[in-house]
Design a protein around this motif. Structure first.
Motif, PDB file in Angstrom:
ATOM      1  N   ALA A 188      -2.720  -7.898  -1.641  1.00  0.00           N
ATOM      2  CA  ALA A 188      -1.277  -7.207  -2.139  1.00  0.00           C
ATOM      3  C   ALA A 188      -1.449  -6.541  -3.357  1.00  0.00           C
ATOM      4  CB  ALA A 188      -0.743  -8.658  -2.757  1.00  0.00           C
ATOM      5  N   VAL A 189      -2.403  -6.822  -4.282  1.00  0.00           N
ATOM      6  CA  VAL A 189      -2.502  -5.844  -5.313  1.00  0.00           C
ATOM      7  C   VAL A 189      -2.904  -4.588  -4.944  1.00  0.00           C
ATOM      8  CG1 VAL A 189      -3.831  -5.349  -7.363  1.00  0.00           C
ATOM      9  CG2 VAL A 189      -3.333  -7.603  -6.768  1.00  0.00           C
ATOM     10  N   VAL A 190      -3.604  -4.055  -4.008  1.00  0.00           N
ATOM     11  CA  VAL A 190      -3.979  -2.661  -3.462  1.00  0.00           C
ATOM     12  C   VAL A 190      -2.895  -2.230  -2.823  1.00  0.00           C
ATOM     13  CG1 VAL A 190      -5.416  -1.523  -1.800  1.00  0.00           C
ATOM     14  CG2 VAL A 190      -6.511  -3.126  -3.179  1.00  0.00           C
ATOM     15  N   SER A 191      -2.112  -3.037  -1.950  1.00  0.00           N
ATOM     16  CA  SER A 191      -0.907  -2.459  -1.367  1.00  0.00           C
ATOM     17  C   SER A 191       0.175  -1.960  -1.976  1.00  0.00           C
ATOM     18  CB  SER A 191      -0.245  -3.602  -0.332  1.00  0.00           C
ATOM     19  OG  SER A 191      -1.050  -3.759   0.810  1.00  0.00           O
ATOM     20  N   ALA A 192       0.362  -2.857  -3.304  1.00  0.00           N
ATOM     21  CA  ALA A 192       1.392  -2.193  -4.340  1.00  0.00           C
ATOM     22  C   ALA A 192       0.750  -1.056  -5.297  1.00  0.00           C
ATOM     23  CB  ALA A 192       1.577  -3.595  -5.349  1.00  0.00           C
ATOM     24  N   ALA A 193      -0.486  -1.158  -5.605  1.00  0.00           N
ATOM     25  CA  ALA A 193      -1.170  -0.047  -6.297  1.00  0.00           C
ATOM     26  C   ALA A 193      -1.094   1.318  -5.602  1.00  0.00           C
ATOM     27  CB  ALA A 193      -2.485  -0.316  -6.899  1.00  0.00           C
ATOM     28  N   LEU A 194      -1.442   1.240  -4.388  1.00  0.00           N
ATOM     29  CA  LEU A 194      -1.714   2.568  -3.529  1.00  0.00           C
ATOM     30  C   LEU A 194      -0.399   3.525  -3.494  1.00  0.00           C
ATOM     31  CD1 LEU A 194      -3.989   4.159  -2.096  1.00  0.00           C
ATOM     32  CD2 LEU A 194      -2.866   3.254  -0.086  1.00  0.00           C
ATOM     33  N   PRO A 195       1.027   2.902  -3.490  1.00  0.00           N
ATOM     34  CA  PRO A 195       2.035   3.692  -3.531  1.00  0.00           C
ATOM     35  C   PRO A 195       2.197   4.370  -4.961  1.00  0.00           C
ATOM     36  CG  PRO A 195       2.570   1.939  -2.386  1.00  0.00           C
ATOM     37  CD  PRO A 195       1.284   1.544  -2.786  1.00  0.00           C
ATOM     38  N   ALA A 196       1.860   3.415  -5.851  1.00  0.00           N
ATOM     39  CA  ALA A 196       1.820   4.092  -7.394  1.00  0.00           C
ATOM     40  C   ALA A 196       0.942   5.389  -7.504  1.00  0.00           C
ATOM     41  CB  ALA A 196       1.569   3.192  -8.325  1.00  0.00           C
ATOM     42  N   ALA A 197      -0.295   5.322  -6.927  1.00  0.00           N
ATOM     43  CA  ALA A 197      -1.444   6.105  -6.805  1.00  0.00           C
ATOM     44  C   ALA A 197      -0.945   7.489  -6.257  1.00  0.00           C
ATOM     45  CB  ALA A 197      -2.570   5.661  -6.588  1.00  0.00           C
ATOM     46  N   LEU A 198      -0.259   7.119  -4.958  1.00  0.00           N
ATOM     47  CA  LEU A 198       0.205   8.303  -4.095  1.00  0.00           C
ATOM     48  C   LEU A 198       1.411   9.028  -4.672  1.00  0.00           C
ATOM     49  CD1 LEU A 198      -0.203   6.455  -0.467  1.00  0.00           C
ATOM     50  CD2 LEU A 198      -1.515   8.514  -1.765  1.00  0.00           C
ATOM     51  N   THR A 199       2.034   8.598  -5.745  1.00  0.00           N
ATOM     52  CA  THR A 199       3.095   9.290  -6.167  1.00  0.00           C
ATOM     53  C   THR A 199       2.960   9.543  -7.684  1.00  0.00           C
ATOM     54  OG1 THR A 199       4.045   7.034  -6.756  1.00  0.00           O
ATOM     55  CG2 THR A 199       4.834   7.956  -5.097  1.00  0.00           C
ATOM     56  N   ARG A 200       1.486   9.436  -8.338  1.00  0.00           N
ATOM     57  CA  ARG A 200       0.997   9.991  -9.489  1.00  0.00           C
ATOM     58  C   ARG A 200       1.886   8.882 -10.542  1.00  0.00           C
ATOM     59  NH1 ARG A 200       2.334  14.974  -7.649  1.00  0.00           N
ATOM     60  NH2 ARG A 200       0.907  16.418  -7.124  1.00  0.00           N
ATOM     61  N   GLY A 201       2.107   7.784 -10.106  1.00  0.00           N
ATOM     62  CA  GLY A 201       3.090   6.958 -11.037  1.00  0.00           C
ATOM     63  C   GLY A 201       4.438   7.299 -11.403  1.00  0.00           C
ATOM     64  N   LEU A 202       4.775   8.251 -10.889  1.00  0.00           N
ATOM     65  CA  LEU A 202       6.134   8.863 -11.436  1.00  0.00           C
ATOM     66  C   LEU A 202       7.315   7.918 -11.081  1.00  0.00           C
ATOM     67  CD1 LEU A 202       5.740  12.809 -10.186  1.00  0.00           C
ATOM     68  CD2 LEU A 202       5.445  11.692 -12.344  1.00  0.00           C
ATOM     69  N   HIS A 203       7.387   7.437 -10.006  1.00  0.00           N
ATOM     70  CA  HIS A 203       8.481   6.366  -9.745  1.00  0.00           C
ATOM     71  C   HIS A 203       8.581   5.301 -10.815  1.00  0.00           C
ATOM     72  CE1 HIS A 203       8.787   7.988  -5.377  1.00  0.00           C
ATOM     73  NE2 HIS A 203       9.169   8.635  -5.970  1.00  0.00           N
ATOM     74  N   LEU A 204       7.334   4.735 -11.115  1.00  0.00           N
ATOM     75  CA  LEU A 204       7.061   3.787 -11.945  1.00  0.00           C
ATOM     76  C   LEU A 204       7.597   4.172 -13.396  1.00  0.00           C
ATOM     77  CD1 LEU A 204       4.112   1.895 -10.721  1.00  0.00           C
ATOM     78  CD2 LEU A 204       6.238   0.896 -10.709  1.00  0.00           C
ATOM     79  N   ASP A 205       7.004   5.574 -13.769  1.00  0.00           N
ATOM     80  CA  ASP A 205       7.388   5.955 -14.876  1.00  0.00           C
ATOM     81  C   ASP A 205       8.921   6.312 -15.172  1.00  0.00           C
ATOM     82  OD1 ASP A 205       6.749   7.585 -17.318  1.00  0.00           O
ATOM     83  OD2 ASP A 205       7.735   9.011 -16.431  1.00  0.00           O
ATOM     84  N   GLY A 206       9.521   6.598 -13.825  1.00  0.00           N
ATOM     85  CA  GLY A 206      10.950   6.955 -14.115  1.00  0.00           C
ATOM     86  C   GLY A 206      11.800   5.673 -14.282  1.00  0.00           C
ATOM     87  N   LEU A 207      11.346   4.480 -13.705  1.00  0.00           N
ATOM     88  CA  LEU A 207      11.907   3.277 -13.618  1.00  0.00           C
ATOM     89  C   LEU A 207      11.768   2.699 -15.378  1.00  0.00           C
ATOM     90  CD1 LEU A 207      12.654   0.172 -12.453  1.00  0.00           C
ATOM     91  CD2 LEU A 207      10.518  -0.223 -12.343  1.00  0.00           C
ATOM     92  N   ALA A 208      10.529   2.988 -15.814  1.00  0.00           N
ATOM     93  CA  ALA A 208      10.385   2.590 -17.215  1.00  0.00           C
ATOM     94  C   ALA A 208      11.221   3.424 -17.924  1.00  0.00           C
ATOM     95  CB  ALA A 208       9.048   2.844 -17.666  1.00  0.00           C
ATOM     96  N   ASP A 209      11.642   4.613 -18.029  1.00  0.00           N
ATOM     97  CA  ASP A 209      12.320   5.548 -18.799  1.00  0.00           C
ATOM     98  C   ASP A 209      13.735   5.217 -18.571  1.00  0.00           C
ATOM     99  OD1 ASP A 209       9.965   6.829 -19.757  1.00  0.00           O
ATOM    100  OD2 ASP A 209      10.162   8.487 -18.343  1.00  0.00           O
ATOM    101  N   THR A 210      14.137   4.990 -17.325  1.00  0.00           N
ATOM    102  CA  THR A 210      15.650   4.607 -17.052  1.00  0.00           C
ATOM    103  C   THR A 210      15.895   3.207 -17.859  1.00  0.00           C
ATOM    104  OG1 THR A 210      15.562   5.683 -15.142  1.00  0.00           O
ATOM    105  CG2 THR A 210      17.191   4.246 -15.423  1.00  0.00           C
TER     106      THR A 210
END
Length: 259
Positions: A67-89
């Protein structure tokens, strides 16, 4: 038309993933085609996440690591930009300040308390659901990872539809805001949700219903967030797009867990 579709695919994969795809056109037509192709980028990301988690289970890991790897890989494949956008929003919305000040907060490189808390609970929710589903079977976890990737990028297609303004005159939000005709966005949504229903049907039982309802619930929540951001910020930004993607992915997974 073939050339435009090619540029659209390049736009989608070049802006929404780290895959080695060069964006050759950065205009409104390419942006429209690219955002219509966004769910395809999500499909690739979701499949890669599903394969990584399933392989770990095959080689004897527990469901939590998968589960951790399946959650982490999308973050890696997007350079963490979506997570960064979530945090900034989250920081922008949580600040309670007027639109200009909130947008200024979102552009800062640091992450505030609202962003940290939001990231923590979103990632915990994603891992918790994936662990629950992988514990049932590799197919349950893999299908959920793929569905989350699809619905997350579909939320971006819908946020790019005509009538949704940009909050700033520059950036990704300005490049794609209002580029997708409403009818085309609805057609892509129908196909993508149908794909999720099909994936659920392969699992048997009430899988088709579960996956369809989870996708629809995720899109509804993403649309509520989109409306709120447009009211607060005056439009969408790249950060808002990231927040929409992560919100849609998380709600999809939670919906499957509840099912």
């Amino acid at each position: 038309m073939t050339s435009l579709n090619s540029h659209g695919m390049r736009f989608a994969f070049g802006t929404l993933t780290v895959l080695p795809v060069r964006v050759t056109r950065w205009d409104r037509e390419a942006a429209r085609a690219g955002m219509l192709c966004a769910p395809l980028a999500g499909l690739v990301v979701g499949v890669l996440a599903a394969v990584s988690g399933s392989l770990l289970l095959l080689f004897g890991s527990g469901s939590l690591l998968a589960a951790v790897v399946s959650a982490a890989l999308p973050a890696a494949l997007t350079r963490g930009l979506h997570l960064d956008g979530l945090a900034d929003t989250a920081d922008g919305l949580g600040s309670g300040k007027p639109a200009d000040d909130a947008l200024r907060i979102m552009k800062q490189s640091d992450i505030g308390p609202f962003g940290v808390i939001t990231l923590l609970f979103v990632l915990l929710a994603q891992v918790a659901v994936l662990q629950q589903l992988y514990a049932q079977s590799w197919a349950q976890g893999a299908a959920a990872a793929v569905a989350a990737g699809l619905v997350a990028r579909l939320a971006l297609t819908l946020a790019s539809r005509s009538g949704v303004p940009a909050a700033r005159p520059e950036g990704l939000g300005a490049a794609v805001a209002g580029t997708v005709p409403a009818g085309a966005a609805a057609a892509v949504a129908l196909v993508t949700v149908a794909a999720c229903v099909g994936a659920g049907a392969l699992l048997g039982g009430y899988g088709a219903l579960r996956y369809g309802l989870a996708a629809l619930a995720a899109l509804a929540v993403a649309q509520l967030l989109l409306r709120h951001c447009v009211r607060r910020f005056g439009g969408v930004t790249g950060d808002v797009f990231g927040a929409l993607a992560e919100t849609a992915a998380t709600v999809t997974l939670v919906g499957l867990a509840l099912g």
